[in-house]
Design an enzyme around this catalytic site. Sequence first.
Site, PDB file in Angstrom:
ATOM      1  N   LYS A   1      11.245 -15.475 -11.270  1.00 41.05           N
ATOM      2  CA  LYS A   1      11.497 -14.008 -12.532  1.00 41.05           C
ATOM      3  C   LYS A   1      10.099 -14.492 -13.952  1.00 41.05           C
ATOM      4  CE  LYS A   1      12.569 -11.432 -11.015  1.00 41.05           C
ATOM      5  NZ  LYS A   1      13.224 -11.679  -9.887  1.00 41.05           N
TER       6      LYS A   1
ATOM      7  N   GLU B   1      16.027 -18.640  -9.490  1.00 40.21           N
ATOM      8  CA  GLU B   1      15.455 -17.367  -9.719  1.00 40.21           C
ATOM      9  C   GLU B   1      14.836 -16.801 -10.654  1.00 40.21           C
ATOM     10  OE1 GLU B   1      15.281 -14.615  -8.100  1.00 40.21           O
ATOM     11  OE2 GLU B   1      15.528 -13.020  -9.512  1.00 40.21           O
TER      12      GLU B   1
ATOM     13  N   ARG C   1       3.485  -0.298  -4.900  1.00 39.93           N
ATOM     14  CA  ARG C   1       3.231  -0.967  -3.683  1.00 39.93           C
ATOM     15  C   ARG C   1       2.532  -1.382  -3.106  1.00 39.93           C
ATOM     16  NH1 ARG C   1       7.198   1.892   0.345  1.00 39.93           N
ATOM     17  NH2 ARG C   1       6.077   0.803   1.106  1.00 39.93           N
TER      18      ARG C   1
ATOM     19  N   TRP D   1      -3.121  -2.633  -2.203  1.00 40.53           N
ATOM     20  CA  TRP D   1      -2.811  -4.630  -1.768  1.00 40.53           C
ATOM     21  C   TRP D   1      -3.699  -4.684  -0.427  1.00 40.53           C
ATOM     22  CZ3 TRP D   1      -0.703  -8.847   0.248  1.00 40.53           C
ATOM     23  CH2 TRP D   1      -1.129  -9.257  -0.058  1.00 40.53           C
TER      24      TRP D   1
ATOM     25  N   ASN E   1      -1.955   1.895   6.277  1.00 36.27           N
ATOM     26  CA  ASN E   1      -0.600   0.752   5.744  1.00 36.27           C
ATOM     27  C   ASN E   1      -0.462  -0.117   6.946  1.00 36.27           C
ATOM     28  OD1 ASN E   1       1.075  -0.934   4.411  1.00 36.27           O
ATOM     29  ND2 ASN E   1       2.608   0.776   4.127  1.00 36.27           N
ATOM     30  N   GLY E   2      -0.766  -1.320   6.150  1.00 31.05           N
ATOM     31  CA  GLY E   2      -0.172  -1.992   7.185  1.00 31.05           C
ATOM     32  C   GLY E   2      -1.147  -2.978   8.156  1.00 31.05           C
TER      33      GLY E   2
ATOM     34  N   CYS F   1       0.283  -1.387   0.143  1.00 30.27           N
ATOM     35  CA  CYS F   1      -0.137   0.053  -0.054  1.00 30.27           C
ATOM     36  C   CYS F   1       1.387   1.348  -0.171  1.00 30.27           C
ATOM     37  CB  CYS F   1      -0.997   0.243   0.925  1.00 30.27           C
ATOM     38  SG  CYS F   1      -2.315  -1.099   0.786  1.00 30.27           S
TER      39      CYS F   1
ATOM     40  N   GLU G   1       7.083 -15.018 -11.578  1.00 32.18           N
ATOM     41  CA  GLU G   1       6.219 -13.640 -11.112  1.00 32.18           C
ATOM     42  C   GLU G   1       5.713 -13.637 -12.286  1.00 32.18           C
ATOM     43  OE1 GLU G   1       8.096 -10.908  -8.438  1.00 32.18           O
ATOM     44  OE2 GLU G   1      10.000 -11.491  -9.949  1.00 32.18           O
TER      45      GLU G   1
ATOM     46  N   LYS H   1       5.726  -4.528  -5.248  1.00 38.78           N
ATOM     47  CA  LYS H   1       7.541  -4.136  -4.893  1.00 38.78           C
ATOM     48  C   LYS H   1       7.847  -4.727  -3.551  1.00 38.78           C
ATOM     49  CE  LYS H   1      11.613  -3.168  -6.633  1.00 38.78           C
ATOM     50  NZ  LYS H   1      11.226  -4.653  -7.238  1.00 38.78           N
TER      51      LYS H   1
ATOM     52  N   HIS I   1      14.743 -37.652  -8.379  1.00 37.56           N
ATOM     53  CA  HIS I   1      14.504 -38.427  -7.159  1.00 37.56           C
ATOM     54  C   HIS I   1      12.934 -37.600  -7.309  1.00 37.56           C
ATOM     55  CE1 HIS I   1      18.059 -38.932  -5.490  1.00 37.56           C
ATOM     56  NE2 HIS I   1      18.626 -38.705  -6.163  1.00 37.56           N
TER      57      HIS I   1
END
Length: 585
Positions: free
Chosen positions: A462, A458, A27, A74, A100-101, A2, A465, A580, A481
């Site tokens: 990428k 990674e 955000r 968000w 925010n929170g 947020c 996402e 982000k 395995h």
Amino acid sequence: MCGIIGYIGKRQAYPILLEGLQRLEYRGYDSAGIATVDDAHGTTTITTHKDKGRVDVLKQYSSVGTMGIGHTRWATHGVPSTVNAHPHLDCSSSIVVTHNGIIENFRELKENLSGHHFRSQTDSEVIAHLIEQHYKGDLHHAVMHIIPMLKGTYGLCVLHKNKRELVVARNGSPIVLGIGSGEQFVASDAAALLPHTKQVIYLDDFETGVVAENGMKIFNKNNQLVTKEIKTVAWDVEMGQKHGYKHFMIKEIHEQAQVVRDSLSIAVDIPLLNQTAEPKVKKLFIVACGTAAYAGLIGKYVIEQVARVPVEFDIASEFRYKNPIIEKGDILLAISQSGETADTLAAVSLAKQKGASTIGIVNVMDSTIARIVDYVIYTRAGPEIGVASTKAFMSQLIVLYKIAEQLSGTALGLEQLPLLVEEVLKKDAAIREIAKKYALVYNFIFIGRNLSYPLALEGALKMKEISYIHAEGYAAGEMKHGPIALVTDDVPCVAIAPRDSVYDKMVSNIEEIRARRGKVIAIASEGDHAIQKYCEDVIFIPRINDVLTPFLAIVPLQLLAYHIADLRNCDIDKPRNLAKSVTVE
Ligand code: M6R
């Protein structure tokens, strides 16, 4: 998560708030809203515009007033919708709140508030009603009164239609105050204020503030006035522009050779890691989340291999709840681009509580993690706007390698990297051609061994996402395995197989995949023509000492994910469900 913005001054607030929200959109971006106070005609009224969707939805509106607050959300409690979008009003539409929170005890607080009409399903709205309940003409006083009732985290910006001031408060979610001339700003991130001011004050936890157009007052949790240092933001507004690139992500990928160059000048000479004096470092802990964690995992491998210092690595969200054995004399390295990631921050706090020393590798100046660690090393990535982290990862790696150099007293040859990274970036168009063949697949597998194993993780992160293709990263030796059961001719596998100490093992793994009709895209060392026989596609990277391979191999992984996502028309800089800066748990 947020983004909060606030303005008080002589200019019209709406366009300033809208522009600020566009800068804060990374955000969170599932809904947005702005409230302004119009006091031009004798009576004061609050006008609120809010909507589900991106900040751009607010462009269709406007309102009059030289004071206001805005929010980009968000969602945590309550679906993304117009009613759940902030700002939230009290019953009388006199008080308006952005938050925010997470307020963990909001249900209980709500039940104890009788006679109030709630419009949303959010945890945040209860704050507006609590302030309304306790407001007796002094907004700061009412905010101070209700703060002890809140369990959880908050960055708050509140206004009352009859008060020419913004009241702010912080506990766990950042609040930055921007100092202008005859006007002042509030934001959850200093970068949002860059078009207006570089002079800022960061609120610390449990501080509150009253922001008026000609100045601001900050109070500690005992309501005593405190004097805060004014900081100058090091970044320029210019640095946050796309400069002709289609997305921030591709711009940031292409900035990486320069980022490496800039990062080479970071002085890493940490007293805590001095191995020429006693006590010597016996063990390190590395914690981080997401991409920063994969940089950390590479850091673990390199520090252990080069400096022979044991490193415990943990995802921050696991570290904080596993009752880690960390104590006085231990050193924890926390890695974070934003410096605000809630789990990484909590891991640092826990390590401090247990008496350990803490070092932060952080990109955003004066962010919370940067301010609470015992020693901070700033990465030199510049502002990273794309939600998918690329150049910050590169810069984090440089710092981790420099730490390995300090601990081992051995130079690793980092200075050759900028030119070699440039070479790999020239493969951009060729990688797009390869991407065209795979843009429609549903699944991807990424494999690697040794230093290329965290890269496989990674690369998969990428891919998933930004393109929404299901992708898994595995240590290549683990394939048989279990994961090899997934291999078919429509599940391509990206194999990171440079000519290093585990090359032959990787070739065997590639052969096993080929034997099951799997298609392999290899990241291989230039001159390795043999590998072309086993692979559908090969992306060559320059040959370099084994230990430096991650700097070169990461670039094709980023470009492949980017081009596939672009070919699928994905919203690359703002992928669905993501933000982000993950400032809630
Ligand atoms: O700001 P931080 O580096 O602490 O963020 C950590 C992760 O949230 C971040 O790396 C995330 O995984 C990125 N979206 C990955 O591209």
